[in-house]
Motif scaffolding. Structure first.
Motif, short mmCIF file in Angstrom:
data_model
loop_
_atom_site.label_atom_id
_atom_site.label_comp_id
_atom_site.label_asym_id
_atom_site.label_seq_id
_atom_site.Cartn_x
_atom_site.Cartn_y
_atom_site.Cartn_z
N GLU A 31 38.93 70.96 32.99
CA GLU A 31 38.03 71.23 34.12
C GLU A 31 36.61 70.83 33.77
N ASN A 32 36.17 71.18 32.57
CA ASN A 32 34.82 70.81 32.14
C ASN A 32 34.65 69.31 32.03
N VAL A 33 35.67 68.63 31.55
CA VAL A 33 35.62 67.17 31.45
C VAL A 33 35.47 66.55 32.83
N GLN A 34 36.26 67.03 33.79
CA GLN A 34 36.19 66.49 35.15
C GLN A 34 34.82 66.74 35.77
N MET A 35 34.27 67.92 35.55
CA MET A 35 32.94 68.21 36.09
C MET A 35 31.90 67.30 35.46
N PHE A 36 32.02 67.03 34.17
CA PHE A 36 31.09 66.12 33.50
C PHE A 36 31.19 64.72 34.11
N ILE A 37 32.39 64.24 34.34
CA ILE A 37 32.59 62.91 34.92
C ILE A 37 31.97 62.84 36.31
N ILE A 38 32.20 63.85 37.13
CA ILE A 38 31.62 63.88 38.48
C ILE A 38 30.10 63.91 38.39
N SER A 39 29.57 64.69 37.47
CA SER A 39 28.11 64.78 37.34
C SER A 39 27.50 63.43 36.97
N GLU A 40 28.15 62.71 36.07
CA GLU A 40 27.65 61.40 35.67
C GLU A 40 27.76 60.38 36.80
N MET A 41 28.85 60.44 37.55
CA MET A 41 29.01 59.53 38.69
C MET A 41 27.94 59.79 39.74
N LEU A 42 27.67 61.05 40.00
CA LEU A 42 26.64 61.42 40.97
C LEU A 42 25.27 60.93 40.52
N LYS A 43 24.95 61.18 39.28
CA LYS A 43 23.65 60.77 38.73
C LYS A 43 23.48 59.25 38.81
N GLU A 44 24.51 58.51 38.40
CA GLU A 44 24.43 57.05 38.43
C GLU A 44 24.32 56.52 39.86
N ALA A 45 25.08 57.10 40.77
CA ALA A 45 25.04 56.65 42.17
C ALA A 45 23.67 56.94 42.79
N ARG A 46 23.11 58.09 42.47
CA ARG A 46 21.78 58.44 42.99
C ARG A 46 20.72 57.48 42.46
N LYS A 47 20.77 57.20 41.18
CA LYS A 47 19.80 56.28 40.58
C LYS A 47 19.97 54.86 41.12
N THR A 52 15.44 60.09 44.59
CA THR A 52 15.18 61.24 43.75
C THR A 52 16.20 62.32 44.09
N GLN A 53 16.28 63.32 43.26
CA GLN A 53 17.17 64.45 43.56
C GLN A 53 16.74 65.11 44.88
N ILE A 85 27.65 65.01 50.01
CA ILE A 85 26.61 64.42 49.15
C ILE A 85 26.83 62.92 48.99
N PHE A 86 28.06 62.53 48.71
CA PHE A 86 28.33 61.11 48.51
C PHE A 86 28.30 60.33 49.83
N GLU A 87 28.90 60.87 50.87
CA GLU A 87 28.99 60.10 52.12
C GLU A 87 27.70 60.12 52.92
N GLN A 88 27.10 61.27 53.11
CA GLN A 88 25.85 61.34 53.89
C GLN A 88 24.64 61.00 53.04
N GLY A 89 24.64 61.50 51.83
CA GLY A 89 23.47 61.30 50.98
C GLY A 89 23.40 59.93 50.34
N LEU A 90 24.56 59.38 49.95
CA LEU A 90 24.57 58.12 49.21
C LEU A 90 25.28 56.99 49.95
N ASN A 91 25.81 57.28 51.12
CA ASN A 91 26.53 56.29 51.93
C ASN A 91 27.69 55.67 51.13
N LYS A 92 28.41 56.53 50.41
CA LYS A 92 29.56 56.11 49.60
C LYS A 92 30.79 56.89 50.06
#
Length: 99
Positions: A31-47, A52-53, A85-92
């Motif tokens: 579970e922690n690994v999956q959350m880390f992966i999601i967090s990194e994907m979110l950060k990279e997509a935002r950047k 900004t956050q 967050i991904f669809e409305q915020g990042l258009n993904k």
């Protein structure tokens, strides 16, 4: 180092440290690994979107502090919020795979 003496691959190392698949310890680790992966994907997509956050939070109807928690793998996220967050915020678009 003796407990690692007979380990020959990554799966054996994970099993040594966190137990067999299905155990409570292993499930928590996964579970922690999956959350880390999601967090990194979110950060990279935002950047990549040059947001900004705070801007991402505004676009997705949440708070900057919540985006920060997610990006640091400290938050617990609902699927509906992640999609927003991904669809409305990042258009993904998000796709899920169940194994």
């Amino acid at each position: 180092m003796k407990k690692y003496h007979n380990i020959t691959n990554f799966e054996e190392l994970i099993e040594q440290e966190h137990g067999k698949i299905g155990s409570r310890s292993r499930n928590a680790y996964e579970e922690n690994v999956q959350m880390f992966i999601i967090s990194e994907m979110l950060k990279e997509a935002r950047k990549a979107a040059k947001l900004t956050q705070e801007q991402l939070a505004e676009r997705s109807g949440t708070k900057k502090s919540y985006i920060s928690k997610l990006e640091n793998a400290r938050g617990n996220i609902q699927l509906s919020t992640l999609i927003r967050i991904f669809e409305q915020g990042l258009n993904k678009r998000i796709g899920l795979t169940f194994l």
